[in-house]
Design an enzyme around this catalytic site. Structure first.
Site, PDB file in Angstrom:
ATOM      1  N   HIS A   1      -0.844   4.842   9.657  1.00 20.07           N
ATOM      2  CA  HIS A   1       0.539   5.336   9.729  1.00 20.07           C
ATOM      3  C   HIS A   1       0.560   6.663  10.475  1.00 20.07           C
ATOM      4  CE1 HIS A   1       0.186   2.704   6.234  1.00 20.07           C
ATOM      5  NE2 HIS A   1       1.460   2.417   6.374  1.00 20.07           N
TER       6      HIS A   1
ATOM      7  N   HIS B   1      10.665  -3.731   2.918  1.00 19.45           N
ATOM      8  CA  HIS B   1      11.063  -2.324   2.865  1.00 19.45           C
ATOM      9  C   HIS B   1      11.513  -1.842   4.245  1.00 19.45           C
ATOM     10  CE1 HIS B   1       6.810  -1.896   4.045  1.00 19.45           C
ATOM     11  NE2 HIS B   1       6.852  -0.588   4.091  1.00 19.45           N
TER      12      HIS B   1
ATOM     13  N   HIS C   1       0.823  -1.219   0.000  1.00 11.20           N
ATOM     14  CA  HIS C   1       0.000   0.000   0.000  1.00 11.20           C
ATOM     15  C   HIS C   1       0.859   1.272   0.000  1.00 11.20           C
ATOM     16  CE1 HIS C   1      -0.313  -0.748   4.642  1.00 11.20           C
ATOM     17  NE2 HIS C   1       0.760  -0.053   4.372  1.00 11.20           N
TER      18      HIS C   1
ATOM     19  N   GLU D   1       4.891  -5.355   8.262  1.00 10.09           N
ATOM     20  CA  GLU D   1       3.499  -5.200   7.819  1.00 10.09           C
ATOM     21  C   GLU D   1       2.921  -6.495   7.249  1.00 10.09           C
ATOM     22  OE1 GLU D   1       3.520  -0.434   6.591  1.00 10.09           O
ATOM     23  OE2 GLU D   1       3.602  -1.930   5.021  1.00 10.09           O
TER      24      GLU D   1
END
Lengths: 134, 281
Positions: free
Chosen positions: B60, B194, B12, B241
């Protein structure tokens, strides 16, 4: 698979070049992160841009936390309890993308960092563990 | 009776949303990212159209600041507006909720010993809106209601992979006891490898990511036992995540079949992964 919290936390500190956002960091950086959240509102962004020092004076942070923000020293901000998703509000207000802001923490230029990403990113080889060096 | 037929997983990355919003999707940099979603966009328009999506994502530091850190929170409101993450809100439609299903899920899950947080007023960030844009494209209104399920993967510790998988299993039981005839999809979002912080930023591990994608298919369940430290070491600090994908996988039952799969490096700082799974049993 229940884990002992002390072993769990010790492992999180064993990753090179990484500050995992643990309770200890979250508590230390509480006001830094709350300050950053305030920049989600347009009127606050305008006040911040007009006078950063004055804006920071309203938040109960340490001098070194304030200085790290003024310097946009993101690694230092992480050391002092900042979290990247909160700090994103600071660099977004500066007009920077995640790539531009994140690259400043790596010692690489934005162009070199982007070239590394296009070439497949940074390999985990040798960067998995401080203690094992793998 | 409602049922969960399919699961979708997708990264996302906020820059993906920005690329769509600014009309850059056709650029050389972005084209290979979006090409991998074309199959899904066609499929979801007809054969794969859901009546409701339960969308597992993480906030976030948008709706939740450091004053509240719910491990699992379910959005039970009528609607959820895109929030201002510092660049202004994304120019995408307001997300319509499904309060009947959301409250049903919350009640069932709590009786099933998952202590859910229930949220009525919730603004949603790129974690939720980017997957909607990827699957549905640029639209005036999202084609179906959405039940947001927010997972804490920011402040440590996040829930374990095993707990996420078990929540998915409980969600499947809960959906099955909802009286309306609904085709429900569960989407797991975030990942893949990431790292957005520190000198190690930019880490990508295509080999690990692809093995993870492999193991979402079929009847194996060893992914639920991956400890947090492995995600962090192998896939970067934000690779954690991927535990959210396990809620989606758990919700598909014992066995899955892969309908579509896509992997591309990079989008911004991130490895993009996407898979469409069908529940077989």
């Amino acid at each position: 698979m229940k884990q002992n919290i002390h072993d769990y936390l010790a492992e999180l500190e064993d990753i090179p070049g990484t500050r995992v956002y643990t309770a200890q960091r979250a508590r230390k950086g509480y006001w830094m992160n709350q300050f950053a959240m305030s920049l989600m509102q347009d009127e606050n962004r305008a006040r911040w841009k007009a006078d950063e020092k004055a804006y920071l004076a309203d938040w109960p942070m340490s001098d070194e936390q304030r200085q790290s923000i003024l310097d946009r020293d993101y690694n230092r901000m992480l050391d002092l309890g900042g979290n990247i998703y909160f700090l994103a509000k600071v660099f977004a207000t500066d007009g920077l993308s995640f790539v531009q802001a994140v690259s400043t923490m790596t010692g690489m230029s934005v162009a070199d960092y982007q070239a590394m990403m296009l070439a497949g990113g940074r390999s985990p080889e040798g960067l998995r563990s401080k203690s094992s060096g793998n | 009776m409602a049922r969960i037929t399919h699961g979708i997983a997708s990264s996302h990355v906020p820059a993906i949303g920005a690329a769509m919003d600014l009309g850059k999707a056709g650029e050389d940099y972005w084209q290979p990212v979006f090409a991998g979603y074309e199959w899904t966009r066609r499929w979801i328009r007809d054969a794969g159209k859901p009546d409701v999506v339960i969308l597992v994502y993480n906030d976030h530091a948008s709706a939740f600041d450091m004053n509240i850190i719910p491990t699992f929170a379910i959005g039970a409101g009528e609607k959820f507006a895109p929030c201002d993450e510092g660049w202004g809100p994304r120019p995408v439609p307001v997300v319509q909720g499904h309060p009947d299903l959301a409250w049903h899920l919350a009640q069932c899950l709590i009786l099933d010993e998952f202590d859910m947080t229930i949220i009525s007023a919730l603004e949603v960030d790129h974690g939720l809106t980017v997957p909607l844009s990827l699957m549905f494209g640029k639209v005036d209104a999202w084609p179906c209601p959405v039940v947001p399920l927010a997972v804490n993967v920011v402040t440590y510790p996040p829930p374990s992979g095993n707990r996420c998988w078990a929540l998915g299993e409980a969600m499947r039981r809960a959906v099955t006891s909802f009286p309306d005839n609904l085709n429900v999809q569960v989407w797991g979002t975030g990942g893949m490898s990431h790292q957005l912080q520190g000198p190690r930023a930019g880490l990508i591990n295509a080999e690990w990511d692809n093995r993870f994608l492999d193991r979402l298919v079929g009847d194996a369940d060893e992914l639920r036992h991956i400890p947090h430290i492995e995600y962090l070491r192998e896939t970067g600090s934000e690779g954690i995540e991927m535990v959210m994908w396990l809620i989606m996988r758990g919700a598909l039952g014992k066995k899955t079949r892969c309908l579509h799969r896509h992997y591309h490096v990079p989008a911004s700082n991130t490895a993009v992964g996407h898979i469409v799974l069908e529940s077989v049993a």
